[in-house]
Design a protein around this motif. Sequence first.
Motif, PDB file in Angstrom:
ATOM      1  N   VAL A  74       0.815  -1.078  -0.019  1.00 19.23           N
ATOM      2  CA  VAL A  74      -0.020  -0.137   0.061  1.00 19.23           C
ATOM      3  C   VAL A  74       0.840   1.199   0.123  1.00 19.23           C
ATOM      4  CG1 VAL A  74      -1.953   1.184   1.164  1.00 19.23           C
ATOM      5  CG2 VAL A  74      -1.845  -1.117   1.122  1.00 19.23           C
ATOM      6  N   ILE A 121      -3.605   5.289  -3.329  1.00 21.14           N
ATOM      7  CA  ILE A 121      -4.713   6.393  -3.718  1.00 21.14           C
ATOM      8  C   ILE A 121      -4.923   7.062  -5.146  1.00 21.14           C
ATOM      9  CG2 ILE A 121      -3.702   8.353  -2.751  1.00 21.14           C
ATOM     10  CD1 ILE A 121      -6.379   9.019  -1.358  1.00 21.14           C
ATOM     11  N   THR A 176       3.853   1.644   2.883  1.00 18.70           N
ATOM     12  CA  THR A 176       4.380   2.820   2.605  1.00 18.70           C
ATOM     13  C   THR A 176       3.785   4.090   2.268  1.00 18.70           C
ATOM     14  OG1 THR A 176       5.067   2.163   0.194  1.00 18.70           O
ATOM     15  CG2 THR A 176       6.392   1.182   1.810  1.00 18.70           C
ATOM     16  N   GLN A 230       8.620  13.369   4.281  1.00 15.17           N
ATOM     17  CA  GLN A 230       9.266  14.559   5.000  1.00 15.17           C
ATOM     18  C   GLN A 230       9.486  15.648   3.744  1.00 15.17           C
ATOM     19  OE1 GLN A 230      12.102  12.018   7.177  1.00 15.17           O
ATOM     20  NE2 GLN A 230      12.382  13.960   8.053  1.00 15.17           N
ATOM     21  N   SER A 242      -7.516   5.285   7.934  1.00 11.92           N
ATOM     22  CA  SER A 242      -8.602   4.634   6.872  1.00 11.92           C
ATOM     23  C   SER A 242      -7.880   3.486   6.152  1.00 11.92           C
ATOM     24  CB  SER A 242      -8.875   5.928   5.988  1.00 11.92           C
ATOM     25  OG  SER A 242      -7.579   6.044   5.120  1.00 11.92           O
ATOM     26  N   ALA A 262       6.319   1.221   6.983  1.00 15.00           N
ATOM     27  CA  ALA A 262       7.298   2.078   6.869  1.00 15.00           C
ATOM     28  C   ALA A 262       7.140   3.558   7.152  1.00 15.00           C
ATOM     29  CB  ALA A 262       8.094   1.615   5.383  1.00 15.00           C
ATOM     30  N   ALA A 281      14.312  12.978  -1.281  1.00 12.79           N
ATOM     31  CA  ALA A 281      13.703  11.738  -0.672  1.00 12.79           C
ATOM     32  C   ALA A 281      14.543  10.838  -0.624  1.00 12.79           C
ATOM     33  CB  ALA A 281      12.577  11.386  -1.373  1.00 12.79           C
TER      34      ALA A 281
HETATM   35  P1  6V0 Z   1       5.939   9.600  -1.886  1.00 12.48           P
HETATM   36  O1  6V0 Z   1       6.826   9.255  -2.897  1.00 12.48           O
HETATM   37  O2  6V0 Z   1       5.133  10.763  -1.669  1.00 12.48           O
HETATM   38  O3  6V0 Z   1       4.683   8.258  -1.922  1.00 12.48           O
HETATM   39  C1  6V0 Z   1       3.350   8.312  -1.023  1.00 12.48           C
HETATM   40  C2  6V0 Z   1       2.640   7.622  -1.586  1.00 12.48           C
HETATM   41  O4  6V0 Z   1       1.387   7.127  -0.775  1.00 12.48           O
HETATM   42  C3  6V0 Z   1       1.885   8.062  -2.900  1.00 12.48           C
HETATM   43  O5  6V0 Z   1       2.208   7.201  -4.277  1.00 12.48           O
HETATM   44  C4  6V0 Z   1       0.632   8.428  -2.516  1.00 12.48           C
HETATM   45  O6  6V0 Z   1      -0.226   8.452  -3.521  1.00 12.48           O
HETATM   46  C5  6V0 Z   1       0.388   7.356  -1.430  1.00 12.48           C
HETATM   47  N1  6V0 Z   1      -1.000   7.935  -0.542  1.00 12.48           N
HETATM   48  C6  6V0 Z   1      -0.895   8.908   0.042  1.00 12.48           C
HETATM   49  N2  6V0 Z   1      -2.285   8.618   0.935  1.00 12.48           N
HETATM   50  C7  6V0 Z   1      -2.900   7.449   0.459  1.00 12.48           C
HETATM   51  C8  6V0 Z   1      -4.013   6.948   0.923  1.00 12.48           C
HETATM   52  N3  6V0 Z   1      -4.829   7.286   1.987  1.00 12.48           N
HETATM   53  N4  6V0 Z   1      -3.857   5.446   0.329  1.00 12.48           N
HETATM   54  C9  6V0 Z   1      -3.028   5.090  -0.269  1.00 12.48           C
HETATM   55  N5  6V0 Z   1      -2.049   5.435  -0.746  1.00 12.48           N
HETATM   56  C10 6V0 Z   1      -1.728   6.998  -0.301  1.00 12.48           C
HETATM   57  O7  6V0 Z   1       6.602   9.046  -0.553  1.00 12.48           O
HETATM   58  P2  6V0 Z   1       7.790   8.079  -0.229  1.00 12.48           P
HETATM   59  O8  6V0 Z   1       7.361   6.822  -0.713  1.00 12.48           O
HETATM   60  O9  6V0 Z   1       8.942   8.915  -0.408  1.00 12.48           O
HETATM   61  O10 6V0 Z   1       7.787   8.044   1.298  1.00 12.48           O
HETATM   62  C11 6V0 Z   1       6.529   7.235   1.873  1.00 12.48           C
HETATM   63  C12 6V0 Z   1       6.655   7.184   3.472  1.00 12.48           C
HETATM   64  O11 6V0 Z   1       7.891   6.432   3.953  1.00 12.48           O
HETATM   65  C13 6V0 Z   1       6.682   8.416   4.009  1.00 12.48           C
HETATM   66  O12 6V0 Z   1       6.126   8.518   5.167  1.00 12.48           O
HETATM   67  C14 6V0 Z   1       8.263   8.755   4.234  1.00 12.48           C
HETATM   68  O13 6V0 Z   1       8.495   9.539   5.309  1.00 12.48           O
HETATM   69  C15 6V0 Z   1       8.523   6.958   4.751  1.00 12.48           C
HETATM   70  N6  6V0 Z   1       9.816   6.739   4.881  1.00 12.48           N
HETATM   71  C16 6V0 Z   1      10.202   5.887   5.834  1.00 12.48           C
HETATM   72  C17 6V0 Z   1      11.558   5.554   5.952  1.00 12.48           C
HETATM   73  C18 6V0 Z   1      12.052   4.345   7.143  1.00 12.48           C
HETATM   74  O14 6V0 Z   1      12.771   4.081   7.407  1.00 12.48           O
HETATM   75  N7  6V0 Z   1      10.974   3.897   7.654  1.00 12.48           N
HETATM   76  C19 6V0 Z   1      12.602   5.894   5.239  1.00 12.48           C
HETATM   77  C20 6V0 Z   1      12.148   6.624   3.924  1.00 12.48           C
HETATM   78  C21 6V0 Z   1      10.794   7.229   3.773  1.00 12.48           C
END
Ligand code: 6V0
Length: 318
Positions: A15, A42, A84, A89, A108, A125, A235
């Motif tokens: 997800v 989403i 994920t 950030q 949700s 994550a 990122a």
């Molecule tokens: P990104 O590239 O903005 O991807 C996030 C994705 O989530 C996008 O494709 C959105 O469309 C999708 N999304 C948002 N809301 C929803 C929803 N309600 N339902 C389904 N999908 C949704 O972000 P990125 O991939 O860079 O980061 C994702 C998350 O991982 C963030 O919270 C980061 O802070 C976190 N990370 C965690 C790390 C760890 O060590 N745990 C390391 C790096 C990033």
Amino acid sequence: METLNHAKVTRVALVGAGAVGASFAYQLTTASLCEELVIIDINKAKAEGEAMDLNHGVSFASSPMRVWAGDYADCGAADIVVITAGAPQKPGETRLDLVEKNAKIMKSMIGEIMASGFDGMIIIASNPVDIMTHLAWKYSGLPKHRVFGSGTVLDTSRLRYMLGDYFNVDPRNCHAYIMGEHGDTEFAAWSNARIYGKSVEQLLEENDEYTWEDLEDIYVNVRDAAYHIIERKGATYYAIGLGLLRLVKAVLRNENTLLTVGAYLDGEYGLHDIHIGVPAIINRQGVRQVVEIELSEEEKQKMHHSADVLMKTMQPVL
Ligand code: 6V0
């Protein structure tokens, strides 16, 4: 003719098809760990695009895998859901700044996942990962060993890489852990570190080129690594993608391997009702056991400080 009927297909549901999710998915297609990967986001077009791109590489992978952009109903048959999704950030933003935004999203998502009849394991994550893991566990109602976070798995990998570089040895021979919050209050458990079998004290005594100041710099670089990368490329995703793959492999291969994950503590390290980065043994059941390593007094204080910060930040969204 009698047929063998143990053809249970292993399915991973992802997800969040953003940078982290896509990096993980890419690694998974080359890893021969499961037969199916469903990607949910989403932004359906993004999930579809990732699935198409990954499928076009499947003929190069060591074994075939079915990848598709699906929806939450597809989680019902999944062994593992990896989450994920969420706001990442922005430059200058701490992981804890994300808490309210991502708590709503987590509620949700978990609601939809559980409505599918899902009864597997959830690995988180999304940041702030320790808090998101705790919320995911609460919202899901699943047993504590079946919901865990990436915790400090990435930070520990960063530490091992930097120690390997400093001591000029394979990072896999650097047994050292980052513990606590995946974030600004995390700490290096130096008292337990073993570099090719030797304690850090011993190495420093034997060679006066090595210093505690350098080790402190290494810790600071580990702690601030995400900021340094975000400043440069916006990122971080490859290393966490690999970290997630490591966790999924530990589960699906029933490895009983020690990794620093965001596990639920029920008295271990003197902490209760919190998910935080600790060494834990991971296998097909999830977190088989939280391992309580001996910490110095200073490290114990750091662990408790980290937990306090998480607890305070989490209060408004509990
Ligand atoms: P990104 O590239 O903005 O991807 C996030 C994705 O989530 C996008 O494709 C959105 O469309 C999708 N999304 C948002 N809301 C929803 C929803 N309600 N339902 C389904 N999908 C949704 O972000 P990125 O991939 O860079 O980061 C994702 C998350 O991982 C963030 O919270 C980061 O802070 C976190 N990370 C965690 C790390 C760890 O060590 N745990 C390391 C790096 C990033």
